[in-house]
Scaffold this motif. Structure first.
Motif, mmCIF file in Angstrom:
data_model
loop_
_atom_site.group_PDB
_atom_site.id
_atom_site.type_symbol
_atom_site.label_atom_id
_atom_site.label_comp_id
_atom_site.label_asym_id
_atom_site.label_seq_id
_atom_site.Cartn_x
_atom_site.Cartn_y
_atom_site.Cartn_z
ATOM 1 N N UNK A 126 -1.194 -0.623 -17.129
ATOM 2 C CA UNK A 126 -0.230 -1.564 -17.695
ATOM 3 C C UNK A 126 0.428 -2.364 -16.573
ATOM 4 N N UNK A 127 1.100 -3.459 -16.874
ATOM 5 C CA UNK A 127 1.756 -4.246 -15.823
ATOM 6 C C UNK A 127 2.712 -3.427 -14.963
ATOM 7 N N UNK A 128 3.515 -2.548 -15.586
ATOM 8 C CA UNK A 128 4.467 -1.754 -14.804
ATOM 9 C C UNK A 128 3.757 -0.757 -13.899
ATOM 10 N N UNK A 129 2.737 -0.089 -14.432
ATOM 11 C CA UNK A 129 1.980 0.858 -13.620
ATOM 12 C C UNK A 129 1.301 0.146 -12.464
ATOM 13 N N UNK A 130 0.711 -1.011 -12.733
ATOM 14 C CA UNK A 130 0.021 -1.752 -11.681
ATOM 15 C C UNK A 130 0.981 -2.232 -10.596
ATOM 16 N N UNK A 131 2.162 -2.692 -10.982
ATOM 17 C CA UNK A 131 3.162 -3.099 -9.986
ATOM 18 C C UNK A 131 3.550 -1.906 -9.113
ATOM 19 N N UNK A 132 3.748 -0.743 -9.756
ATOM 20 C CA UNK A 132 4.094 0.454 -8.994
ATOM 21 C C UNK A 132 3.010 0.860 -8.017
ATOM 22 N N UNK A 133 1.746 0.793 -8.457
ATOM 23 C CA UNK A 133 0.634 1.159 -7.585
ATOM 24 C C UNK A 133 0.482 0.178 -6.422
ATOM 25 N N UNK A 134 0.651 -1.115 -6.698
ATOM 26 C CA UNK A 134 0.558 -2.108 -5.628
ATOM 27 C C UNK A 134 1.684 -1.926 -4.616
ATOM 28 N N UNK A 151 -8.889 1.723 0.894
ATOM 29 C CA UNK A 151 -9.952 2.613 0.442
ATOM 30 C C UNK A 151 -9.415 3.776 -0.395
ATOM 31 N N UNK A 152 -8.184 4.207 -0.120
ATOM 32 C CA UNK A 152 -7.594 5.301 -0.883
ATOM 33 C C UNK A 152 -7.162 4.852 -2.278
ATOM 34 N N UNK A 153 -6.644 3.625 -2.385
ATOM 35 C CA UNK A 153 -6.036 3.168 -3.634
ATOM 36 C C UNK A 153 -6.980 2.358 -4.527
ATOM 37 N N UNK A 154 -8.049 1.785 -3.976
ATOM 38 C CA UNK A 154 -8.831 0.830 -4.751
ATOM 39 C C UNK A 154 -9.506 1.479 -5.958
#
Length: 479
Positions: A126-134, A151-154
């Protein structure tokens, strides 16, 4: 094909018909008069990387090595005619052993170790999850490097968004933030800052870049959130939805012990910057000791130690990790193979451009911080940002600053050093080849079904979203 060879043969004739006698006197070791046309193979290779996937995609996938070899030869033959075989061999070997070898071994180690870690759970993209991960990945980049964090996060981000139709923008902003800007806070984060550390810039000096990083993160994450929210709603509207039974209740990481091997690799990078300054790794003249390769080319002992540690960490990672983790990560060798092939061509064919930059850098009249920011950044977008950083750091060291950071290249004002560092680290995001993890993220995304922008398409994204941010950086921090 005959027409293509005829065209390329004609181009070679034009190259050799240029007035090389002007430069012939410099054949032995002086490359100050590098002719501009020697940069054409570099431009040609970049054009192939940009255009061939669009016009001959399948052919390009199968013949990348052939194309890269062709452009390398198209550089080396006229270069050898101008400067001689010995000088050509020295330039190529210097590039291979002291630039490319450590570069590709580091990428290989991080690619393999991170591929043995998998994050799974009931988190939907979701947008919130993606913002947090970025945001997490961006801050992590200064701790384990932009390549390590990428490489760890992609793969987790790709998996969490696998249900979505519109997701290429997620990976574009991933490259902007995690693969580039996040590496600005420590010498571990990005190679240019490591080179600065090796030349006397204090290890924690890069914290000066924290306000710029937060400023850019806030702007880009705000823009990203609204772009992603719009795309998310459109995905939901057409019936796409994540396969989650109990949202947010399950999350686990497998292969977590590989963080030890990741730290081993980070430690190896730090050692590569520290060991050359120790007496035991220097000869009587103060030069770094190593194995003699050819002419003045040496593979230093610190570089050998770095390579051995990284390869050993990679070996241990594979020996101690269940292969099922790599299967769940959709781990393949395609991305690292593509990067290895394309970047050996980029590293070798860009040597004339770097030589020109080193010659012209001190005479460009670039003295103000905003000029250094844009000059370093513009060149770092397409050339290796490490030598570009060093060129402008050297230039700044000759300007006679009385106060600032004392380096082995001279005293550099804090504002100038901030501008050079931001330009090199931030603007590597302007193209796929501006920084090593950019192309790696693209390749992994393509493998996993993300429809990434083309070479020029990505540059359009950077023109629309990054350049306005950099203009704001200049107005707020460098004027």
């Amino acid at each position: 094909m005959k027409k293509l060879w005829a065209l390329l043969s004609g181009a070679l004739v034009i190259f050799l018909s240029c007035p090389i006698s002007v430069f012939a006197a410099e054949k032995s070791s002086d490359v100050t008069g590098v002719p501009l046309w020697l940069c054409i193979p570099f431009a040609g290779l970049l054009l192939c990387i940009a255009v061939m996937p669009l016009v001959k995609g399948e052919w390009w996938e199968s013949h990348q090595l052939l194309v890269v070899g062709f452009w390398i030869l198209l550089l080396l033959i006229p270069f050898a005619i101008v400067y001689g075989g010995s000088m050509t061999a020295e330039v190529v070997l210097e590039c291979f052993f002291n630039d490319y070898l450590t570069f590709i071994v580091l990428l290989f180690g991080l690619f393999c170790v991170s591929g043995n870690i998998t994050m799974e759970g009931d988190f939907a993209g979701s947008p919130r999850v993606n913002v947090g991960l970025l945001a997490l990945g961006t801050l992590l980049s200064s701790c384990i490097g932009t390549t390590g964090a990428s490489m760890l996060m992609v793969r987790p981000i790709i998996k969490m968004n696998s249900w979505r139709k519109r997701k290429s923008h997620i990976m574009v902003f991933f490259i902007f933030l995690v693969s580039n800007m996040g590496g600005c806070l420590t010498p571990i984060g990005d190679p240019p800052l490591l080179m600065g550390f090796m030349r006397g810039v204090p290890f924690f000096w890069s914290i000066h870049l924290f306000p710029m990083l937060i400023f850019n993160m806030v702007i880009l994450l705000f823009v990203f959130y609204h772009l992603d929210k719009r795309a998310y709603r459109r995905d939901i509207a057409v019936g796409a939805k994540p396969d989650i039974r109990k949202p947010g209740t399950e999350f686990h990481i497998d292969g977590l012990h590989n963080l030890i091997f990741l730290l081993m690799i980070v430690g190896a990078v730090i050692l590569s910057g520290v060991l050359p300054g120790m007496k035991m790794f220097q000869d009587g003249a103060g030069n770094v000791s190593g194995i003699h390769i050819f002419g003045e080319v040496m593979l230093s002992f610190p570089a050998i130690i770095e390579i051995v540690i990284i390869l050993f960490a990679t070996f241990l990672s594979f020996k101690t990790t269940n292969p099922d983790i790599r299967r769940r990560n959709h781990f393949t060798w395609g991305a690292i193979k593509e990067v290895a092939v394309l970047f050996i061509g980029i590293f070798i064919t860009m040597q004339p451009a770097l030589m020109l930059l080193k010659t012209m850098g001190p005479h460009l009249g670039i003295t103000e911080p905003y000029q250094m920011f844009w000059a370093t950044g513009a060149l770092s977008s397409f050339l290796d940002n490490t030598p570009t950083y060093l060129v402008f750091l050297t230039t700044a060291g000759t300007l006679g600053f009385q106060t600032g950071i004392s380096t082995t290249l001279g005293t550099v004002s804090t504002q100038a050093l901030v501008a050079i560092s931001c330009g090199a680290v931030f603007m590597g995001a302007n193209s796929y080849i501006g920084n090593a993890p950019n192309f790696m993220v693209k390749a992994i995304s393509d493998e996993n079904g993300v429809n990434m922008p083309s070479f020029f398409g990505y540059i359009l994204w950077s023109l629309v979203f990054l350049i306005p941010v950099f203009v704001l950086d200049m107005l707020v921090f460098f004027l």
